[in-house]
Enzyme design. Structure first.
Site, PDB file in Angstrom:
ATOM      1  N   HIS A   1      -5.411  -4.868  -0.702  1.00 14.06           N
ATOM      2  CA  HIS A   1      -5.354  -3.826  -1.739  1.00 14.06           C
ATOM      3  C   HIS A   1      -5.428  -4.446  -3.131  1.00 14.06           C
ATOM      4  CE1 HIS A   1      -4.651  -0.581   1.111  1.00 14.06           C
ATOM      5  NE2 HIS A   1      -3.915  -1.456   1.786  1.00 14.06           N
TER       6      HIS A   1
ATOM      7  N   LYS B   1     -12.405  -2.399   2.515  1.00 14.31           N
ATOM      8  CA  LYS B   1     -11.841  -1.481   1.506  1.00 14.31           C
ATOM      9  C   LYS B   1     -12.726  -1.536   0.247  1.00 14.31           C
ATOM     10  CE  LYS B   1      -7.151  -2.041   3.391  1.00 14.31           C
ATOM     11  NZ  LYS B   1      -7.173  -1.006   4.420  1.00 14.31           N
TER      12      LYS B   1
ATOM     13  N   SER C   1       0.788  -1.232   0.000  1.00 13.04           N
ATOM     14  CA  SER C   1       0.000   0.000   0.000  1.00 13.04           C
ATOM     15  C   SER C   1       0.820   1.281   0.000  1.00 13.04           C
ATOM     16  CB  SER C   1      -0.944   0.008   1.197  1.00 13.04           C
ATOM     17  OG  SER C   1      -0.209   0.007   2.390  1.00 13.04           O
TER      18      SER C   1
HETATM   19  N1  PLP Z   1      -3.581  -5.935   5.514  1.00 17.78           N
HETATM   20  C1  PLP Z   1      -3.317  -4.856   4.752  1.00 17.78           C
HETATM   21  C2  PLP Z   1      -2.321  -4.972   3.635  1.00 17.78           C
HETATM   22  C3  PLP Z   1      -3.954  -3.632   4.996  1.00 17.78           C
HETATM   23  O1  PLP Z   1      -3.691  -2.554   4.259  1.00 17.78           O
HETATM   24  C4  PLP Z   1      -4.892  -3.561   6.063  1.00 17.78           C
HETATM   25  C5  PLP Z   1      -5.582  -2.295   6.408  1.00 17.78           C
HETATM   26  O2  PLP Z   1      -5.073  -1.234   6.356  1.00 17.78           O
HETATM   27  C6  PLP Z   1      -5.132  -4.710   6.824  1.00 17.78           C
HETATM   28  C7  PLP Z   1      -4.470  -5.878   6.520  1.00 17.78           C
HETATM   29  C8  PLP Z   1      -6.130  -4.701   7.928  1.00 17.78           C
HETATM   30  O3  PLP Z   1      -7.409  -4.727   7.375  1.00 17.78           O
HETATM   31  P1  PLP Z   1      -8.701  -4.418   8.282  1.00 17.78           P
HETATM   32  O4  PLP Z   1      -8.946  -2.950   8.155  1.00 17.78           O
HETATM   33  O5  PLP Z   1      -9.788  -5.258   7.714  1.00 17.78           O
HETATM   34  O6  PLP Z   1      -8.335  -4.811   9.656  1.00 17.78           O
END
Ligand code: PLP
Length: 421
Positions: free
Chosen positions: A236, A267, A208
């Site tokens: 993502h 997301k 990200s």
């Molecule tokens: N994994 C990645 C790559 C993320 O960008 C995020 C959230 O920012 C998460 C996991 C965590 O996701 P959640 O918001 O569902 O806890």
């Protein structure tokens, strides 16, 4: 009083280090056009002088920005967070199934909609089964400890998301960290890890901060060569990467080679909340028995389940929304490149505009916000020193005019501050 002094001193250190994070208060639904609470000035509250992260406050911590802004910094890639059918599905689920379960899944907290959503997720990813969590953070916290023992090994990209890093910390497997997307280093670590019973390579599908995509074909090839399993975090990627939006594995033609997928419902898939693991049935069965964030946390609320379920229906009916987002991403990336900017990553709606200098990123982001366009500047320690950037995130619900306004603002502000000739 002693605790208060200690906490205040720690907070002052965070401010002093320039890593204080402000939270903007939005008075409208999530979408490409936002209304900030309280109008323009002071919309972030006077909570902190923003240095580094949100450099838009004056010395007293108040802001001066337009009340209505064009939003380029949410993970609302497909614009489903405020899609009328998604909202309606949530309302219907709320009416029919109530506010929540007041229970964990295995005691008294599984409704038909939870089972339906799990089945739909597995079908979407073409996997055997799926299990829901309150978040992908929880899915990542639960998987490694449940699956790996001290006899096993996990090999993790050094730039993996914090939740993967924390999940790995919780397990007792042998830990290897390979250099970011460096296949030579991964191969060396896989050779070293041959002594263990089971090897699991863990990577984000799309990263990200840089908008770059893991070389999954090469990772799967190495995994096959060294008898390892592959785990990807698709937060993502789910819903929009690949011809049918299935994710990085579809994009790179390795859907049959990736064993485990964790992803989020928070997301692209409606943006409410929730996460999941999908993969082989015995693994999902084991997670239901052993995964601590699943066993000891409340069931997903029906309205949240309703949102995600409808988002998946929309995506399985047609890939038009994902294609529209891809076309807008292409428009932004090509116009910005033609204007003279360097955009990191390739074909991903996360478009980091690379500026190098932290101060330049800060003042440009501030000036762009003053023009009513909301983007975020990132500098050290969030990204490496000398790699400061402004991250722009494209959504299917941006219009071409929105994209062009953003490019124009970058171009004007870039010229003003010497980032462009
Ligand atoms: N994994 C990645 C790559 C993320 O960008 C995020 C959230 O920012 C998460 C996991 C965590 O996701 P959640 O918001 O569902 O806890």
């Amino acid at each position: 009083a002693q605790l208060r002094r200690r906490l205040e001193s720690e907070l002052e250190d965070i401010r002093g280090a320039g890593t204080w994070k402000n939270e903007r208060v939005i008075a409208s639904r999530q979408g490409p056009h936002l209304r900030l609470a309280g109008g323009g000035a002071g919309a972030y509250g006077a909570a902190g002088r923003a240095l580094g992260f949100f450099p838009r406050c004056d010395a007293r911590g108040s802001l001066s920005v337009p009340a209505g802004i064009l939003n380029f910094c949410a993970n609302n890639y497909l614009g489903l967070s405020s899609h009328p059918e998604v909202i309606r599905a949530a309302v219907e689920a709320l009416e029919k199934f109530g506010a929540g379960l007041s229970s964990v899944r295995f005691i008294c907290g599984t409704q038909s909609i939870h089972k339906d959503l799990e089945e739909k997720i597995a079908r979407f990813h073409q996997r055997e089964d799926a299990i829901l969590y309150a978040s992908c953070f929880d899915a990542n916290a639960g998987i490694f400890e449940a699956l790996l023992t001290p006899e096993d090994a996990v090999l993790s990209d050094e730039l993996n998301h914090a939740s993967i890093i924390d999940g790995i910390r919780l397990c007792k497997a042998n830990k290897y960290r390979y250099k970011h997307m460096d296949m030579q280093d991964l191969e060396a670590k896989l050779q070293d890890a041959q002594k263990h019973r089971l090897r699991l390579v863990a990577t984000d599908g799309a990263f990200s901060m840089d908008g770059d995509i893991a070389p999954l074909r090469e990772i799967c090839h190495l995994a096959q060569k060294y008898d390892a399993l592959v785990f990807i975090d698709e937060c993502h990627a789910t819903g929009f990467l690949g011809p049918n939006g299935r994710g990085t594995d579809e994009l790179l033609g390795v859907m049959d080679k990736v064993t485990i997928i964790n992803s989020t419902l928070g997301k692209a898939l409606g943006g409410a909340a929730g996460g999941y693991t999908t993969g082989p049935k015995p693994l999902i069965d084991l997670l239901r028995q052993r995964s601590r964030p699943y066993l000891f946390s409340n069931s997903l609320p029906p309205a949240v389940v309703g949102c995600a379920s409808k988002a998946l229906d929309l995506l399985m009916e047609s890939n038009a929304i994902a294609q529209s987002m891809a076309a807008k991403t292409q428009r932004f990336r090509s116009k910005m490149t033609a204007a003279g900017f360097t955009i990191s990553g390739k074909d991903h709606p996360i478009c980091p505009v690379m500026l190098g200098d932290a101060r330049l990123a800060a003042v440009m982001a501030e000036d762009i916000l003053n023009r009513g366009i909301y983007v975020i500047g990132f500098s050290y320690p969030v990204v490496p020193k000398g790699k400061a950037r402004i991250r722009v995130q494209i959504s299917a619900v941006h219009s071409d005019e929105d994209i062009d306004r953003c490019v124009e603002a970058f171009t004007e502000v870039g010229r003003k501050h010497g980032a462009l000739p």
